[in-house]
Each structure stands twice: as C-alpha cells, then as structure tokens.
Design a protein around this motif. Structure first.
Motif, PDB file in Angstrom:
ATOM      1  N   UNK A   1       1.092  28.453  14.551  1.00 22.48           N
ATOM      2  CA  UNK A   1      -0.073  29.046  13.883  1.00 22.48           C
ATOM      3  C   UNK A   1      -1.323  28.731  14.708  1.00 22.48           C
ATOM      4  N   UNK A   2      -1.991  29.738  15.295  1.00 24.52           N
ATOM      5  CA  UNK A   2      -3.116  29.474  16.188  1.00 24.52           C
ATOM      6  C   UNK A   2      -4.468  29.399  15.479  1.00 24.52           C
ATOM      7  N   UNK A   3      -4.486  29.656  14.197  1.00 22.50           N
ATOM      8  CA  UNK A   3      -5.741  29.737  13.455  1.00 22.50           C
ATOM      9  C   UNK A   3      -6.007  28.428  12.719  1.00 22.50           C
ATOM     10  N   UNK A   4      -7.132  28.375  12.023  1.00 18.44           N
ATOM     11  CA  UNK A   4      -7.469  27.186  11.248  1.00 18.44           C
ATOM     12  C   UNK A   4      -6.404  26.926  10.188  1.00 18.44           C
ATOM     13  N   UNK A   5      -6.203  25.650   9.818  1.00 12.48           N
ATOM     14  CA  UNK A   5      -5.266  25.342   8.742  1.00 12.48           C
ATOM     15  C   UNK A   5      -5.736  25.961   7.423  1.00 12.48           C
ATOM     16  N   UNK A   6      -4.794  26.101   6.515  1.00 15.36           N
ATOM     17  CA  UNK A   6      -5.093  26.673   5.197  1.00 15.36           C
ATOM     18  C   UNK A   6      -5.923  25.695   4.370  1.00 15.36           C
ATOM     19  N   UNK A   7      -5.649  24.395   4.537  1.00 22.40           N
ATOM     20  CA  UNK A   7      -6.384  23.386   3.777  1.00 22.40           C
ATOM     21  C   UNK A   7      -6.217  23.601   2.284  1.00 22.40           C
ATOM     22  N   UNK A   8      -7.328  23.623   1.556  1.00 28.18           N
ATOM     23  CA  UNK A   8      -7.240  23.805   0.097  1.00 28.18           C
ATOM     24  C   UNK A   8      -7.386  25.266  -0.323  1.00 28.18           C
ATOM     25  N   UNK A   9      -7.440  26.166   0.653  1.00 30.64           N
ATOM     26  CA  UNK A   9      -7.516  27.598   0.342  1.00 30.64           C
ATOM     27  C   UNK A   9      -6.122  28.108  -0.041  1.00 30.64           C
TER      28      UNK A   9
ATOM     29  N   UNK B   1       0.795  -1.229   0.000  1.00 23.88           N
ATOM     30  CA  UNK B   1       0.000   0.000   0.000  1.00 23.88           C
ATOM     31  C   UNK B   1       0.835   1.290   0.000  1.00 23.88           C
ATOM     32  N   UNK B   2       2.120   1.208   0.353  1.00 25.45           N
ATOM     33  CA  UNK B   2       2.933   2.430   0.461  1.00 25.45           C
ATOM     34  C   UNK B   2       3.880   2.586  -0.720  1.00 25.45           C
ATOM     35  N   UNK B   3       4.513   1.511  -1.137  1.00 16.50           N
ATOM     36  CA  UNK B   3       5.368   1.533  -2.320  1.00 16.50           C
ATOM     37  C   UNK B   3       6.637   2.350  -2.164  1.00 16.50           C
ATOM     38  N   UNK B   4       7.015   2.689  -0.948  1.00 16.59           N
ATOM     39  CA  UNK B   4       8.235   3.457  -0.722  1.00 16.59           C
ATOM     40  C   UNK B   4       8.017   4.510   0.348  1.00 16.59           C
ATOM     41  N   UNK B   5       9.016   5.369   0.495  1.00 14.68           N
ATOM     42  CA  UNK B   5       8.919   6.427   1.496  1.00 14.68           C
ATOM     43  C   UNK B   5       7.740   7.350   1.193  1.00 14.68           C
ATOM     44  N   UNK B   6       7.142   7.851   2.239  1.00 12.37           N
ATOM     45  CA  UNK B   6       6.019   8.781   2.129  1.00 12.37           C
ATOM     46  C   UNK B   6       6.526  10.151   2.568  1.00 12.37           C
ATOM     47  N   UNK B   7       6.495  11.115   1.672  1.00 10.14           N
ATOM     48  CA  UNK B   7       6.934  12.465   2.013  1.00 10.14           C
ATOM     49  C   UNK B   7       5.996  13.064   3.059  1.00 10.14           C
ATOM     50  N   UNK B   8       6.530  13.980   3.863  1.00  9.41           N
ATOM     51  CA  UNK B   8       5.769  14.642   4.920  1.00  9.41           C
ATOM     52  C   UNK B   8       5.649  16.123   4.569  1.00  9.41           C
ATOM     53  N   UNK B   9       4.488  16.692   4.819  1.00  3.66           N
ATOM     54  CA  UNK B   9       4.301  18.115   4.579  1.00  3.66           C
ATOM     55  C   UNK B   9       3.518  18.765   5.713  1.00  3.66           C
ATOM     56  N   UNK B  10       3.948  19.935   6.101  1.00  2.00           N
ATOM     57  CA  UNK B  10       3.263  20.706   7.143  1.00  2.00           C
ATOM     58  C   UNK B  10       2.534  21.873   6.487  1.00  2.00           C
ATOM     59  N   UNK B  11       1.269  22.036   6.809  1.00  2.00           N
ATOM     60  CA  UNK B  11       0.432  23.101   6.247  1.00  2.00           C
ATOM     61  C   UNK B  11       0.820  24.479   6.774  1.00  2.00           C
ATOM     62  N   UNK B  12       1.365  24.527   7.990  1.00  2.00           N
ATOM     63  CA  UNK B  12       1.627  25.807   8.638  1.00  2.00           C
ATOM     64  C   UNK B  12       2.674  25.629   9.738  1.00  2.00           C
ATOM     65  N   UNK B  13       3.271  26.718  10.199  1.00  2.00           N
ATOM     66  CA  UNK B  13       4.166  26.622  11.359  1.00  2.00           C
ATOM     67  C   UNK B  13       3.399  26.099  12.575  1.00  2.00           C
ATOM     68  N   UNK B  14       4.082  25.404  13.453  1.00  3.07           N
ATOM     69  CA  UNK B  14       3.421  24.822  14.629  1.00  3.07           C
ATOM     70  C   UNK B  14       2.751  25.865  15.507  1.00  3.07           C
TER      71      UNK B  14
END
Length: 172
Positions: free
Chosen positions: A35-43, A20-33
């Motif tokens: 950040x007190x507001x809602x995540x950006x998501x798809x905006x 199901x993985x096929x190799x390493x899975x890259x990691x991504x952070x939506x915002x700095x830790x």
C-alpha cells in the motif's frame, strides 16, 4: 514441573500477569505492505485515485486483498499469537467475500498470498490457505509448513512489526 519456556526470563517478563504486558500481544497490520498511500488510521475508509482501503478489504491497482486472521501457537506453550494481516486473493474470491459481507453465500476455501512480511516466519508473497468458516468471522489464514513459532521468532515478529523491542524483555 515447569515448562521449558518458563525458564526463559524473556518469556517470564512477557507473560507476567503483574507486568506491563500480561501475556502475548496480538499483532495487526493496517494495510498490505505494498500500500503506497497513507495508512487508514482511525478513518473507516481511504481512497486514493482508484485505490481503496477499508478495515477488511483493499483494492490496489489490479490486486485485491482481504484482511484475515493468522493463529500461530508458540512452541512449548499453550498460548497462541493472533495476527490480523492481509492476503492477496483472486478477483472472484474478493467479490465472493464482498457478497458474503452483504448477506451472500460463504466462499469456498482458497489459496491466497501473504501481503505482509512476517520474517523470519514467512516472507511476503508466501502461500496461505484461506478458510471462511461459517462466514461470521474474519477469514482464517494458515501458513503451509508453519505449525508453530519459537520464542525467538515471536520476538523477531514483535520487533519487526514495532510491537515490542527485544530489549524491553531483558531482566532487570
């Protein structure tokens, strides 16, 4: 001769091209830790009072952040984990990068501060070196004193970031 990692069933499960993985899975952070507001998501852009977050830039109170790429080789393998993360930079670096995005000159390499927690590899606020290359790609971050990571550190990062639970790689 098989590599030592190939003897570990967790590594084999992660790297199995038929799995199901096929190799390493890259990691991504939506915002700095911090950040007190809602995540950006798809905006494309989030604004909350004077705080602003886009895919590559963030302003939070008096702090300025850039999104950067961290490449962490996995010890004993040829694979490299790629992490999209946030770093806090001095104001002049932030505005030089903003100028670059508008066709300006490439900023000089600079020291920055990690704005996401990568425990056990590196804690938030750890120093990083930021390289801008030729300015055509996201800046590259380097963690001082961290040339590579072990399989256990990789799995810890996956679990802490919500990417993959260790239990998902247990042999069946």
């Amino acid at each position: 001769m098989a590599a030592l990692l190939d003897l570990d069933p967790r590594w084999r499960a992660l790297m199995d091209p038929e799995g199901p993985y096929g190799g390493l899975i890259d990691i991504g952070f939506d915002h700095p830790s911090d950040w007190p507001h809602d995540p950006r998501g798809d905006q494309p852009f989030v604004k909350a009072s004077d705080d602003q977050l886009a895919s590559e830039l963030c302003r939070l109170d008096d702090a300025r952040y850039l999104c950067a790429t961290l490449a962490l080789p996995v010890r004993g393998a040829e694979e490299v984990l790629m992490i999209a993360l946030w770093v806090e930079v001095p104001h002049p670096v932030f505005y030089a990068y903003l100028d670059l995005l508008n066709g300006g000159a490439v900023p000089e390499s600079t020291l920055a501060t990690l704005a996401n927690d990568l425990s056990p590899v590196a804690a938030q606020d750890s120093p990083v070196t930021l390289e801008f290359g030729d300015g055509t790609q996201r800046p590259l971050a380097t963690l001082d004193g961290v040339p590579d990571i072990s399989l256990d550190q990789l799995l810890d990062l996956y679990e802490a970031s919500g990417t993959l639970a260790r239990s998902a790689l247990k042999p069946s």
